[in-house]
Design a protein around this motif. Sequence first.
Motif, PDB file in Angstrom:
ATOM      1  N   VAL A  54       0.973  -1.072  -0.161  1.00  0.00           N
ATOM      2  CA  VAL A  54       0.034   0.405   0.311  1.00  0.00           C
ATOM      3  C   VAL A  54       1.196   0.818  -0.315  1.00  0.00           C
ATOM      4  O   VAL A  54       2.173   1.496   0.712  1.00  0.00           O
ATOM      5  CB  VAL A  54      -1.082  -0.496   1.489  1.00  0.00           C
ATOM      6  CG1 VAL A  54      -1.738   1.258   1.580  1.00  0.00           C
ATOM      7  CG2 VAL A  54      -1.525  -1.376   1.560  1.00  0.00           C
ATOM      8  N   VAL A  55       0.321   1.907  -0.858  1.00  0.00           N
ATOM      9  CA  VAL A  55       1.302   3.273  -1.396  1.00  0.00           C
ATOM     10  C   VAL A  55       0.389   4.729  -0.008  1.00  0.00           C
ATOM     11  O   VAL A  55      -0.896   5.068  -0.917  1.00  0.00           O
ATOM     12  CB  VAL A  55       1.221   3.910  -2.706  1.00  0.00           C
ATOM     13  CG1 VAL A  55       2.284   5.118  -2.318  1.00  0.00           C
ATOM     14  CG2 VAL A  55       2.262   2.531  -2.990  1.00  0.00           C
ATOM     15  N   CYS A  96      -3.336 -12.812   3.900  1.00  0.00           N
ATOM     16  CA  CYS A  96      -2.944 -12.009   3.044  1.00  0.00           C
ATOM     17  C   CYS A  96      -1.727 -11.248   3.880  1.00  0.00           C
ATOM     18  O   CYS A  96      -1.398 -11.354   5.705  1.00  0.00           O
ATOM     19  CB  CYS A  96      -3.181 -11.519   1.919  1.00  0.00           C
ATOM     20  SG  CYS A  96      -4.576 -10.282   2.742  1.00  0.00           S
ATOM     21  N   THR A  97      -0.169 -10.505   3.501  1.00  0.00           N
ATOM     22  CA  THR A  97       0.670  -9.860   4.437  1.00  0.00           C
ATOM     23  C   THR A  97       0.354  -8.097   3.690  1.00  0.00           C
ATOM     24  O   THR A  97      -0.248  -7.961   2.883  1.00  0.00           O
ATOM     25  CB  THR A  97       2.319 -10.198   4.360  1.00  0.00           C
ATOM     26  OG1 THR A  97       2.054 -10.438   3.065  1.00  0.00           O
ATOM     27  CG2 THR A  97       2.317 -11.489   4.440  1.00  0.00           C
ATOM     28  N   PHE A  98       0.793  -7.633   4.868  1.00  0.00           N
ATOM     29  CA  PHE A  98       0.507  -6.593   3.982  1.00  0.00           C
ATOM     30  C   PHE A  98       1.613  -4.974   4.816  1.00  0.00           C
ATOM     31  O   PHE A  98       2.412  -5.681   5.231  1.00  0.00           O
ATOM     32  CB  PHE A  98      -0.276  -4.510   4.798  1.00  0.00           C
ATOM     33  CG  PHE A  98      -2.237  -5.371   4.571  1.00  0.00           C
ATOM     34  CD1 PHE A  98      -2.836  -4.867   3.451  1.00  0.00           C
ATOM     35  CD2 PHE A  98      -2.475  -6.806   5.016  1.00  0.00           C
ATOM     36  CE1 PHE A  98      -4.227  -5.539   3.255  1.00  0.00           C
ATOM     37  CE2 PHE A  98      -3.781  -7.464   5.069  1.00  0.00           C
ATOM     38  CZ  PHE A  98      -4.716  -6.729   3.828  1.00  0.00           C
ATOM     39  N   SER A  99       2.105  -4.790   3.642  1.00  0.00           N
ATOM     40  CA  SER A  99       3.225  -3.332   3.516  1.00  0.00           C
ATOM     41  C   SER A  99       2.842  -2.396   3.125  1.00  0.00           C
ATOM     42  O   SER A  99       2.304  -1.831   2.307  1.00  0.00           O
ATOM     43  CB  SER A  99       4.733  -4.522   2.975  1.00  0.00           C
ATOM     44  OG  SER A  99       4.548  -4.820   1.628  1.00  0.00           O
ATOM     45  N   LEU A 114       5.301   4.258  -8.314  1.00  0.00           N
ATOM     46  CA  LEU A 114       6.878   3.961  -8.973  1.00  0.00           C
ATOM     47  C   LEU A 114       7.492   4.212  -7.132  1.00  0.00           C
ATOM     48  O   LEU A 114       8.427   3.450  -7.119  1.00  0.00           O
ATOM     49  CB  LEU A 114       7.147   5.036  -9.581  1.00  0.00           C
ATOM     50  CG  LEU A 114       8.785   5.941  -9.832  1.00  0.00           C
ATOM     51  CD1 LEU A 114       9.497   4.227 -10.231  1.00  0.00           C
ATOM     52  CD2 LEU A 114       9.687   6.632  -9.859  1.00  0.00           C
ATOM     53  N   CYS A 115       6.672   4.696  -6.077  1.00  0.00           N
ATOM     54  CA  CYS A 115       6.916   5.015  -4.917  1.00  0.00           C
ATOM     55  C   CYS A 115       6.603   3.363  -4.804  1.00  0.00           C
ATOM     56  O   CYS A 115       7.283   2.702  -3.805  1.00  0.00           O
ATOM     57  CB  CYS A 115       6.299   5.385  -4.194  1.00  0.00           C
ATOM     58  SG  CYS A 115       6.785   7.012  -4.508  1.00  0.00           S
ATOM     59  N   GLY A 116       5.397   2.734  -5.279  1.00  0.00           N
ATOM     60  CA  GLY A 116       6.007   1.248  -4.804  1.00  0.00           C
ATOM     61  C   GLY A 116       6.778   0.043  -4.702  1.00  0.00           C
ATOM     62  O   GLY A 116       6.967  -0.923  -4.735  1.00  0.00           O
ATOM     63  N   GLU A 117       7.651   0.796  -5.888  1.00  0.00           N
ATOM     64  CA  GLU A 117       8.751  -0.408  -6.123  1.00  0.00           C
ATOM     65  C   GLU A 117       9.602  -0.987  -5.102  1.00  0.00           C
ATOM     66  O   GLU A 117       9.656  -2.099  -5.541  1.00  0.00           O
ATOM     67  CB  GLU A 117      10.087   0.496  -6.988  1.00  0.00           C
ATOM     68  CG  GLU A 117      11.145  -0.589  -7.585  1.00  0.00           C
ATOM     69  CD  GLU A 117      11.397   0.755  -8.395  1.00  0.00           C
ATOM     70  OE1 GLU A 117      12.158   1.786  -8.681  1.00  0.00           O
ATOM     71  OE2 GLU A 117      13.155  -0.465  -9.401  1.00  0.00           O
ATOM     72  N   THR A 118      10.376  -0.465  -4.310  1.00  0.00           N
ATOM     73  CA  THR A 118      10.501  -1.145  -3.361  1.00  0.00           C
ATOM     74  C   THR A 118       9.724  -2.033  -1.992  1.00  0.00           C
ATOM     75  O   THR A 118      10.243  -3.416  -1.869  1.00  0.00           O
ATOM     76  CB  THR A 118      10.802  -0.072  -1.735  1.00  0.00           C
ATOM     77  OG1 THR A 118       9.638   0.441  -2.105  1.00  0.00           O
ATOM     78  CG2 THR A 118      11.955   0.872  -2.709  1.00  0.00           C
TER      79      THR A 118
END
Length: 281
Positions: A54-55, A96-99, A114-118
């Motif tokens: 999630v961004v 599920c897992t969340f980051s 693009l911020c979600g790339e990590t």
Amino acid sequence: MKIKKCLFPAAGYGTRFLPATKATPKEMLPVLTKPLIQYGVEEALEAGLNTMAVVTGRGKRAIEDHFDISYELEHQIKGTSKEHYLSEIRSVITNCTFSYTRQIEMKGLGHAILCGETLIGNEPFAVVLADDLCDNEDDGVLSQMVEVYNKYKCSVVAIEEVPIEDTNKYGVIAGSIISDSDQESSLYQVTDMVEKPDPKDAPTNLAIIGRYILTPDIFDILRKTKPGKGGEIQITDALLEQAKLGNVIAYKFKGKRFDCGSVDGFVEATNYFYEKTVLPD
Ligand code: UTP
């Protein structure tokens, strides 16, 4: 490579829902008793994706709390007749897992992705804009798209026909039909894409809605993408680069879509789900 991850860009301000969204994330607005983002997560789970990324942005902490255990609440209602109210969200949390990562400045949907790339890394992934709420009697929209991806192994965007006067609210595609096997769904090889064109400039009335499957080369393209319409980094502009190489398919999905980012769409969704849902006592 199998798709396991789903990215939820959720950093936007939701200005069309002010003042409700002043201190509450738009993604947490409920349709009946369930926040928009939970519908999106359930759709991703149904499609076999169990890693949610999630961004978020400032003021969005409620999203993290929602997908976590609330010990006080659990303790309070354990063994009572109210326990079943939590069963759906418990099942989501278990399966599920969340980051999370933050988009520090709102520079557009492309920038949020693009911020979600990590969180995503070098693998194909799905993107769900939770304010587009989708429903289908059979397979969910993301399940349908995963099937398309598994066949063609390139980026896939979900599209629907919109009234031509509404093209300035969407990314719009042009393309050639590659399959029209049944009446309800069809596939297009995308040849052009324009962000929010004036109706007079729109190549078609085929609008991209908030469901994507993206191949990871999109990140390199986004890094080089200059701000476009509205001064924002647009995912449409980055996808056009992939489309020029023949690597984007547009999929006219089966099912319904509600634009819950607008008040009209939100009310329509609420009425629709109220009609079809039997709420627990
Ligand atoms: P929208 O433009 O529909 O959302 O962006 P918004 O900006 O929150 O809403 P309004 O227009 O002010 O009412 C589409 C999606 O992209 C995300 C939003 O959170 C929404 O899910 N987004 C958009 C970001 O995460 N970051 C951005 O910089 C822009």
